[in-house]
Design a protein around this motif. Structure first.
Motif, PDB file in Angstrom:
ATOM      1  N   GLU A 233       9.900  -1.886  -8.480  1.00 47.66           N
ATOM      2  CA  GLU A 233       9.784  -0.480  -8.894  1.00 47.66           C
ATOM      3  C   GLU A 233       8.317  -0.097  -8.966  1.00 47.66           C
ATOM      4  O   GLU A 233       7.535  -0.755  -9.653  1.00 47.66           O
ATOM      5  N   SER A 234       7.957   0.962  -8.274  1.00 45.07           N
ATOM      6  CA  SER A 234       6.569   1.406  -8.290  1.00 45.07           C
ATOM      7  C   SER A 234       6.513   2.819  -8.862  1.00 45.07           C
ATOM      8  O   SER A 234       7.542   3.423  -9.130  1.00 45.07           O
ATOM      9  N   VAL A 235       5.298   3.327  -9.004  1.00 44.33           N
ATOM     10  CA  VAL A 235       5.152   4.685  -9.515  1.00 44.33           C
ATOM     11  C   VAL A 235       5.649   5.705  -8.498  1.00 44.33           C
ATOM     12  O   VAL A 235       5.788   6.861  -8.795  1.00 44.33           O
ATOM     13  N   LYS A 236       5.927   5.265  -7.290  1.00 43.02           N
ATOM     14  CA  LYS A 236       6.329   6.189  -6.241  1.00 43.02           C
ATOM     15  C   LYS A 236       7.811   6.069  -5.926  1.00 43.02           C
ATOM     16  O   LYS A 236       8.470   7.064  -5.670  1.00 43.02           O
ATOM     17  N   ALA A 237       8.323   4.850  -5.882  1.00 42.15           N
ATOM     18  CA  ALA A 237       9.695   4.646  -5.415  1.00 42.15           C
ATOM     19  C   ALA A 237      10.136   3.240  -5.781  1.00 42.15           C
ATOM     20  O   ALA A 237       9.403   2.476  -6.395  1.00 42.15           O
ATOM     21  N   VAL A 238      11.369   2.884  -5.346  1.00 44.13           N
ATOM     22  CA  VAL A 238      11.835   1.501  -5.467  1.00 44.13           C
ATOM     23  C   VAL A 238      11.758   0.882  -4.092  1.00 44.13           C
ATOM     24  O   VAL A 238      12.236   1.464  -3.126  1.00 44.13           O
TER      25      VAL A 238
ATOM     26  N   ALA B   2      14.106  -6.252  -6.545  1.00 49.05           N
ATOM     27  CA  ALA B   2      13.821  -4.818  -6.543  1.00 49.05           C
ATOM     28  C   ALA B   2      12.419  -4.628  -7.106  1.00 49.05           C
ATOM     29  O   ALA B   2      12.072  -5.228  -8.131  1.00 49.05           O
TER      30      ALA B   2
ATOM     31  N   VAL C 223       5.262  -1.509 -10.934  1.00 43.36           N
ATOM     32  CA  VAL C 223       5.253  -1.550 -12.405  1.00 43.36           C
ATOM     33  C   VAL C 223       6.341  -2.437 -13.007  1.00 43.36           C
ATOM     34  O   VAL C 223       6.203  -2.928 -14.118  1.00 43.36           O
ATOM     35  N   PHE C 224       7.435  -2.633 -12.304  1.00 47.03           N
ATOM     36  CA  PHE C 224       8.470  -3.558 -12.765  1.00 47.03           C
ATOM     37  C   PHE C 224       9.048  -4.281 -11.567  1.00 47.03           C
ATOM     38  O   PHE C 224       9.183  -3.707 -10.492  1.00 47.03           O
TER      39      PHE C 224
ATOM     40  N   THR D 199       2.715   1.623  -3.453  1.00 47.55           N
ATOM     41  CA  THR D 199       1.725   1.902  -4.505  1.00 47.55           C
ATOM     42  C   THR D 199       1.993   1.007  -5.714  1.00 47.55           C
ATOM     43  O   THR D 199       2.815   0.088  -5.637  1.00 47.55           O
ATOM     44  N   ASP D 200       1.380   1.281  -6.839  1.00 47.33           N
ATOM     45  CA  ASP D 200       1.389   0.351  -7.976  1.00 47.33           C
ATOM     46  C   ASP D 200       2.802  -0.093  -8.359  1.00 47.33           C
ATOM     47  O   ASP D 200       3.615   0.722  -8.772  1.00 47.33           O
TER      48      ASP D 200
ATOM     49  N   GLU E 193      12.462  -6.572 -10.551  1.00 47.61           N
ATOM     50  CA  GLU E 193      13.775  -7.066 -10.969  1.00 47.61           C
ATOM     51  C   GLU E 193      14.069  -8.285 -10.116  1.00 47.61           C
ATOM     52  O   GLU E 193      14.259  -8.170  -8.905  1.00 47.61           O
TER      53      GLU E 193
ATOM     54  N   GLU F 182       0.830  -1.210   0.000  1.00 50.06           N
ATOM     55  CA  GLU F 182       0.000   0.000   0.000  1.00 50.06           C
ATOM     56  C   GLU F 182       0.864   1.259   0.000  1.00 50.06           C
ATOM     57  O   GLU F 182       0.522   2.267  -0.614  1.00 50.06           O
ATOM     58  N   HIS F 183       1.984   1.195   0.701  1.00 48.99           N
ATOM     59  CA  HIS F 183       2.877   2.351   0.756  1.00 48.99           C
ATOM     60  C   HIS F 183       3.737   2.459  -0.483  1.00 48.99           C
ATOM     61  O   HIS F 183       4.130   3.549  -0.876  1.00 48.99           O
TER      62      HIS F 183
END
Lengths: 339, 130
Positions: free
Chosen positions: B60-65, B58, B39-40, B36-37, B42, B33-34
């Motif tokens: 990767e989200s729209v907010k951070a890694v 790893a 997207v990749f 967020t989405d 690794e 939840e923190h």
């Protein structure tokens, strides 16, 4: 909910990616009440604001909004904002939340006698309804013909029987409207609109504006970056004979700005982030200032600044992502074309 | 906030479920939840030896890694290949279809400090209060 510029705001309502899709295909609803709202009134208000901001104020027709930069004497960007002209003597400035108090102090320090400045942020609410279906949804709640309201025009009207200023403006690259109303009407207006549009949070807002190639102050615009480097020439009116930073910008325009803002699309399955170095020909030519994954393009996109003239659209560059060099291509802005 | 009873938790918000000697690992509902989405993702190569607490994926989200940290030392047996096409599984079903890696724990077993569901719930309450 996350803390942002002194406010508690929703980051997302479940999925930022789905919220972005909703805005691009239907309609999304954002609560942007946190944005600073400064009301400037007085017979010398127009002249005052013309001397402070880069775009036209006195020449702007009543009932229109436009985009401005507020600069320091070196031409660096202290804030970017939208101005609404209610009358020659009354203006609303919508500023970045984080700069509300600093902007208010700057205006207070510079104002001539008779000009009154009020911070009305907490007295009002602001909602943004954005997407191709926004006009159709909004027209159901008002007698005003919003479908034919021009871009950057605004009206004062009743929305769901509540007084509101509605402007055809936004920060997503889609058609849309921003609604300014009394704080007490915020929740009822939200409920009326959320019944038909998808609630969307800060994360979606940031993804949408990046896809639209729009700057975020604090990242793509800072006191060290001029609007000419940012390629926001349209908002800088040299035909105005004076505004703060005009001289510095004129010199920069004549010599050519040292840097320029570019767009990048990442070929590999990874996400570019602010701070990543941009390399070409084996040397660093710039840095990323905003980066993320584009849900619409399904690849990483970024904006950054490079030495002017080093690369052009279509050129390949390398960008640093978490210590590794990854391939990217210079892309034209906006990444997602407006309709 | 989902905190299932059938797994153990690490302070880095990873969960661990051991069945038939194999440890399945993912990130908690709080973490997704923190983050967020996503997207990749690794993913590492099966066969890699991991120390307890080592970074093993790893996200990767729209907010951070975000990173997945191995709650137990061992050898990477498998990675969730479905995540390459559908990384959102981590957000939608973090304890089920959104599992990230499977490890064969080494003997003697070495783990990071593991929390029971109740202890993790308490840990989250303190984190939120900060």
């Amino acid at each position: 909910m996350v803390a942002f510029a002194g406010w508690s705001l929703p980051l997302h309502y479940g999925s930022a990616v789905e919220e972005v899709r909703a805005v691009r295909t239907a309609a999304g609803l954002f609560d942007v009440s946190h944005l600073g709202q400064l009301t400037i009134t007085g017979s010398r208000a127009g002249e005052f604001l013309d001397g402070l901001l880069t775009n036209h104020v006195r020449l702007l027709p009543v009932g229109r909004a436009n985009y401005h930069l507020l600069l320091n004497e070196a031409g660096g960007t202290l804030d970017d904002l939208v101005l609404l002209k209610l009358s020659p003597d009354a203006y609303e400035l919508i500023v970045n939340a984080v700069n509300t108090e600093a902007d208010r102090l700057r205006l207070e320090a510079a104002k001539p006698a008779g000009v009154v400045i009020r911070d009305r942020t907490s007295e009002t609410c602001r909602l943004a309804l954005q997407g191709p279906r926004a006009a159709a949804l909004l027209t159901r709640l008002t007698r005003t013909d919003l479908a034919h309201l021009g871009q950057w025009h605004f009206v004062s009207t009743l929305l769901a029987d509540r007084p509101a200023f509605i402007s055809r403006t936004g920060y997503t690259g889609e058609d849309g409207f921003e609604i300014l109303a009394r704080a007490a009407d915020g929740l009822p207006l939200w409920e009326a609109l959320a019944a038909q549009a998808k609630p969307a949070g800060l994360a979606a807002r940031d993804l949408l504006r990046l896809e639209a190639g729009l700057c975020l102050w604090g990242q793509d615009l800072t006191p060290d970056i001029t609007p000419l480097e940012a390629r926001l020439d349209f908002a800088v009116r040299f035909d105005k004979h004076s505004f703060i930073g005009r001289e510095a910008l004129r010199r920069q325009r004549d010599q050519g700005p040292p840097r320029e803002r570019i767009g990048l699309e990442v070929a590999e399955p990874t996400v570019p982030r602010a701070g990543g170095a941009i390399q070409a020909g084996g040397e660093q030519i710039g840095v990323i200032t905003s980066g993320n994954h584009s849900p619409t393009l399904e690849r990483g996109i970024a904006m950054g600044y490079v030495w002017r003239g080093r690369v052009g659209v279509g050129d390949e560059v390398a960008i640093d992502i978490r210590g590794q060099s990854r391939n990217a291509r210079v892309a034209a802005l906006p990444f997602v074309k407006p309709r | 906030m989902q905190i299932p009873e059938d797994v153990q938790y690490a302070r880095t918000h990873d969960w661990l479920r051991v069945e038939n000697g194999i440890a399945t690992v993912g990130i908690s509902d709080y973490a997704q939840e923190h983050l967020t989405d996503v997207v990749f993702v690794e993913l590492h190569e099966p066969g890699e030896r991991l120390a307890a607490g080592a970074e093993c994926a790893a996200l990767e989200s729209v907010k951070a890694v975000g990173y997945l940290y191995a709650p137990v030392a061992g050898v990477l047996q498998a990675v969730n290949e479905k995540l390459r096409e559908d990384p959102g599984l981590i957000n939608r079903d973090p304890y089920g279809e959104g599992w990230i890696v499977k490890l064969a724990p080494s003997e003697p077993r070495q783990t990071v400090e593991l929390l029971t569901p109740a202890e993790y719930r308490e840990f989250l309450a303190r984190e939120e209060a900060k």
